[in-house]
Design an enzyme around this catalytic site. Sequence first.
Site, mmCIF file in Angstrom:
data_model
loop_
_atom_site.group_PDB
_atom_site.id
_atom_site.type_symbol
_atom_site.label_atom_id
_atom_site.label_comp_id
_atom_site.label_asym_id
_atom_site.label_seq_id
_atom_site.Cartn_x
_atom_site.Cartn_y
_atom_site.Cartn_z
ATOM 1 N N THR A 180 -6.654 -11.733 30.077
ATOM 2 C CA THR A 180 -6.853 -10.322 29.724
ATOM 3 C C THR A 180 -5.766 -9.915 28.748
ATOM 4 O OG1 THR A 180 -6.851 -7.996 30.429
ATOM 5 C CG2 THR A 180 -5.571 -9.511 31.786
ATOM 6 N N ILE A 181 -6.138 -9.030 27.836
ATOM 7 C CA ILE A 181 -5.118 -8.547 26.892
ATOM 8 C C ILE A 181 -4.118 -7.643 27.611
ATOM 9 C CG2 ILE A 181 -6.679 -8.639 24.876
ATOM 10 C CD1 ILE A 181 -6.738 -5.532 25.021
ATOM 11 N N ASP A 182 -4.510 -7.157 28.813
ATOM 12 C CA ASP A 182 -3.628 -6.225 29.547
ATOM 13 C C ASP A 182 -2.457 -6.904 30.220
ATOM 14 O OD1 ASP A 182 -6.326 -4.054 30.802
ATOM 15 O OD2 ASP A 182 -5.555 -4.476 28.801
ATOM 16 N N MET A 225 -4.488 -0.310 24.136
ATOM 17 C CA MET A 225 -5.258 -0.594 25.349
ATOM 18 C C MET A 225 -4.327 -0.932 26.518
ATOM 19 S SD MET A 225 -8.730 -2.602 24.392
ATOM 20 C CE MET A 225 -10.241 -1.625 24.260
ATOM 21 N N ILE A 253 -10.186 -3.410 18.352
ATOM 22 C CA ILE A 253 -9.575 -4.323 17.377
ATOM 23 C C ILE A 253 -8.569 -5.222 18.093
ATOM 24 C CG2 ILE A 253 -7.983 -4.323 15.392
ATOM 25 C CD1 ILE A 253 -9.475 -1.780 14.447
ATOM 26 N N GLN A 254 -7.979 -4.694 19.183
ATOM 27 C CA GLN A 254 -6.984 -5.482 19.923
ATOM 28 C C GLN A 254 -7.602 -6.684 20.649
ATOM 29 O OE1 GLN A 254 -4.121 -2.258 21.828
ATOM 30 N NE2 GLN A 254 -6.137 -1.394 21.384
#
Length: 344
Positions: free
Chosen positions: A135-137, A179, A266-267
Amino acid sequence: MTETRKKIGILTAGGDCPGLNAAIRGVAKTAIVKHDMQVFGISSGFLGLINKDYIELTESSVSGILTLGGTILGTSREKPFKKTGSLSIDKPKLIKEHYKELGLDCLVCIGGNGTQKTAAGLAAEGLNIIGIPKTIDNDVWGTDQTFGFDSALNIATDAIDRLHSTANSHKRIMVIEIMGHNAGWLALYSGLAGGGDVILLPELDYDMDTINNYLLKRAKKKKPYSIVVVAEGIKSPKKRSAASFIAEEIEKGTGIETRKTILGYIQRGGSPTPMDRLLASSYGAFAVELIANNDYGKMVAMVKDSITSILLEDVGGKLRLVPVEHPMLERASGLDICLGGKYK
Ligand code: F6P
């Protein structure tokens, strides 16, 4: 008697991110080439097992995907254990049936918190499961890093870098929303790397008067502009994006012209960074070693710079949030970055 070839299924679930295809390739190549296993790619996350939508993966089908963004299998946010009504079909039952019908020895679930929670539920129902955290998080409990985060960090930092020149040209305050619905890792790291002056995280309460006074003090010191980095998950009125709310409150409270940017999806796009390719490929290869040793019910994890595995049942339903004692917060504070006023 020759040992029958192990059959493994791979699915990608939840929000997509750069590195998913590197992980798929890492699992498939290690399984096929090193362990002579059969590999099936399941479409659209858990939906693919519910609808029996899968294809066999071969060495050539995963050739050339290391650098590709997104996921060749597709993804969904299907939550099989979530009851959608008394007449809803028993999705976990269908998943178990189709897992058995396909003759799988193991299912590899690549995803974030929600995915690992579902994976743990399926493991509890007797399926052989291995989780891979993405996950980008960067907020999956039990691992120091998820792949996807480094790529998103590069994208978000580049975006913040680009705001400095336009903010300076117009002598404005620029607010950018990063995000991170629950955790502020991406906002904190990109805010620091991109030279943010104010960084707001879901984990830390904030006070608008403190923020506005800090920004006015900068203006009084003849600082020509300020950059405000906010995580999308900070407290803000219902139906208002974090960036819209904060930008409006700043302009109202300081009288300084303020504009907002919501970086959004975009992230999550584009080719993975080299670090994410390395991490995703390593997670995939390590997952196959666990399978080769019949070591199921685990999630692959990065713990203190080494790749290991932890119990899947310990992960489900937890979040890895930015702890108030995290050194990066200390560093931000030491650099006179405003963290909203309620920190420490
Ligand atoms: O979990 C990753 C993430 O990008 C979050 O940062 C964001 O809040 C969410 O997914 C968006 O979800 P969706 O892709 O379903 O709109």
